[in-house]
Design an enzyme around this catalytic site. Sequence first.
Site, PDB file in Angstrom:
ATOM      1  N   CYS A 178       0.847  -1.191   0.000  1.00 39.79           N
ATOM      2  CA  CYS A 178       0.000   0.000   0.000  1.00 39.79           C
ATOM      3  C   CYS A 178       0.885   1.245   0.000  1.00 39.79           C
ATOM      4  CB  CYS A 178      -0.932  -0.003   1.211  1.00 39.79           C
ATOM      5  SG  CYS A 178      -2.146   1.328   1.174  1.00 39.79           S
ATOM      6  N   THR A 204     -31.369  -4.096   8.850  1.00 42.28           N
ATOM      7  CA  THR A 204     -30.218  -4.689   8.144  1.00 42.28           C
ATOM      8  C   THR A 204     -29.314  -5.511   9.060  1.00 42.28           C
ATOM      9  OG1 THR A 204     -28.872  -2.692   8.503  1.00 42.28           O
ATOM     10  CG2 THR A 204     -30.205  -2.771   6.498  1.00 42.28           C
ATOM     11  N   GLU A 247     -23.236   3.101   0.860  1.00 42.03           N
ATOM     12  CA  GLU A 247     -23.491   1.768   1.397  1.00 42.03           C
ATOM     13  C   GLU A 247     -22.307   0.837   1.154  1.00 42.03           C
ATOM     14  OE1 GLU A 247     -28.278   1.224   1.188  1.00 42.03           O
ATOM     15  OE2 GLU A 247     -27.271   1.565  -0.735  1.00 42.03           O
TER      16      GLU A 247
END
Length: 616
Positions: free
Chosen positions: A254, A522, A587
Site C-alpha cells: 500500500c 439490516t 453503502e
Amino acid sequence: MAEGEPEVRWDGLCSRDSAAREAALEHVRQVVRRKTEDLRSRGETSRRPPDGLSDAVPADGLNKLLAHLLMLSKRCPFKDVREKSEHILKSVQSFPLWKNVLLKEPGRQGREGRVTATLLLTSAAWTDFERLENYIRPLPYIQSRVISCCQLCSANRAELGIRIPRPLGHGPSRFIPEKEILQVGSEDAQTHTLFADSFAALGRLDNITLVMVFHPQYLESFFKTQHYLLQMDGPLPLHYRHYIGIMAAARHQCSYLVNLHVNDFLRVGGDPKWLNGLENAPQRLQNLGELNRVLAHRPWLITKEHIEGLLKAEEHSWSLAELVHAVVLLTHYHSLASFTFGCGVSPEIHCDGGHTFRPPSVGNYCICDIANGNHSMDEMHVNSAGNVSVSDPFLEVEALMEKMRHLQECRDEEAASQEEMASRFEIEKRESMLVFSSDDEEVTPARDVSRHFEDTSYGYKDFSRHGMHVPTFRVQDYCWEDHGYSLVNRLYPDVGQLIDEKFHIAYNLTYNTMAMHRDVDTSMLRRAIWNYIHCMFGIRYDDYDYGEINQLLDRSFKVYIKTVVCTPEKVTKRMYDSFWRQFKHSEKVHVNLLLIEARMQAELLYALRAITRYMT
C-alpha cells in the site's frame, strides 16, 4: 517538515487562530517569491522547444512547495488557507517574465533567416500574442509557426524551471465519482469540526477521511483511536509508531499509506537511514518483521513462541506494553490498507501520483486554468460502455430483501441444532477456500515498498489447504469482549475502550436503508458479512447459523470481501462495481467499514490469545 523544504514550516497553517495562519501564509508566499526570483536571477534556462516540456530545469524545492500549496487550495478545511494558497499559485503563474518568440523565415539565397518578436508573458498577455500573430501572418516573407497559448505558456515555465502542478485523477477515490463525495468547504458544522481536528493533528485532510466521511459517526471514532495510537502518550516513541505503520502497510504493497507515514516519520524526527530498508532499522523492529508477516497474511499461525521470541531477545527485547502497542498498530494499518484498496483511495494531491507538472493533453485547455479550478474538465467525459441495465440490479435488491424475510421466518419457526450449526460452519469454511477472483494473480511489490519488509513471497494462504488442519477458533473460548479488551486496556490504558467503541459503531451502524428501500432492519445482513470474514479466518460463533451466509452473500460479493480482507492489493474497480450494483456508494463504503473492523478484530484475537497463553 518534509525533506527538500527546509525554509518552510507548515504547522502554522494548522492553527485555529486566523492571525497565526495569516502569518504562516505570508511566510510561505515570501519563500515562494524568493525561490521564483532566484531561478530567474540565476538564469537557469532550458532551451527546449515547446514539445520538450516534460523534463524542465529541476526546481525540486519550489515544486514541492507548489504541490503542497495545490493540496492546501483543494483540501484545507480553513477557507482563508484555501483561498490564499490558490492566490499564491496564481501569482507564480502570472509572474512577469520576458520570452523571445522565434518565428522562422523561409530561406533566402540558401540561408535561413529569423525574426525575433519579444513579448511580455503574463496571464493577461494572450491578446497581445494574438495581435502579434495577426500582424505577422499577412507578411509575405515570414512563415510563422503557430504556437498555442498552452504551449507558449508551458515553454516559458520550462525555460525558467517553474512548473505549475495540477491534480491528477478524479478526486479522493478511483471508484466513487468525485461529485458524490463531500466537497471541502461545503460540510456542515459538525463535519467541519472533524475536518479541522484532523487537519490540526496531521497537517492534512487525507483522501481516506473524505471517503470515510460518508459515515461521520464512525469517522469521529476512527479519528480518536488513530490520534491516540500515533500522538498521545504510550509505550512506543513517536517515530517507532510511524515506522511500524510503514511496515504494516508495506506488507500489502500500500504505497498510499507508506508515503504518508514516511513523511510523518521524518516530521517527528525519524532517522532517514531507516527508510533505505528494514535491515537499516534497529534490531527490535527487524525482529517485529516476523509477527508483521504472519499477522498480515496467516494470523491463525501465531503462537506464544512468536511472543516469547520478541519478549526474550536480550538487549533487543520488547516489553509487554510495547508489544501490545505494536500489535494494535500493525492490525490497524493492515486493516486500513484493506480500506484504501477496497474503496479505491487515490494518492494525495501533494504526493507522488497525486499531481503532475505536465501540461494536459485535452484540447482547448491551457495550463493557466489550473489555479482557476478547470483541471477536471475531462471528468465530464464518461465512458458509458460499462453501464449495466437498471432492471437486473433492481431485481437483485428485491431478491435479497425476500431472502432476508424468509430467513427471519425460518428463525422464528425452528432453530437449528448445535450439531447442524457446527456442520454448516465447516461447510462454509471449506467453501470460502474456493472463492477466488478471476484476476487472482501475483502482484510484484515495487522496490520503494518492498524494502520495508522481508520475504516478499510470503502471502495469504487458506488456512486448511493441502490437508493442514488448524483447529477452529471458538469465540466462546476467547473473545474480544471478555478477554482481548481487558488485556489491551491493562497494558495500554484507554486504547481498549477506543477500539471497542470503534468495533461497536461499525457493527451496529445503520440508516435502516437498502438501496432504494427505507425502514429496513439490516442487522441480519451486517452480521452475515462480519461472521463470513471471521469464518475465513477460522473463527466460529456457536450461536450463529452459517447457512445464512450462502443465502445472503452472492459469489461476486464474496469475491470482493475475500479480496479486500485477504489480498487487498488485488482489488479492482470491476470487483467494486460488480457487487450490489443498485446500492449507493455510501453503502459500499459502509461495507468496507465492516470488513476492516472485522479483519482487525480477527487479527487481534489471534495475537492477544498468543500473548495471554505466554503470560499464563
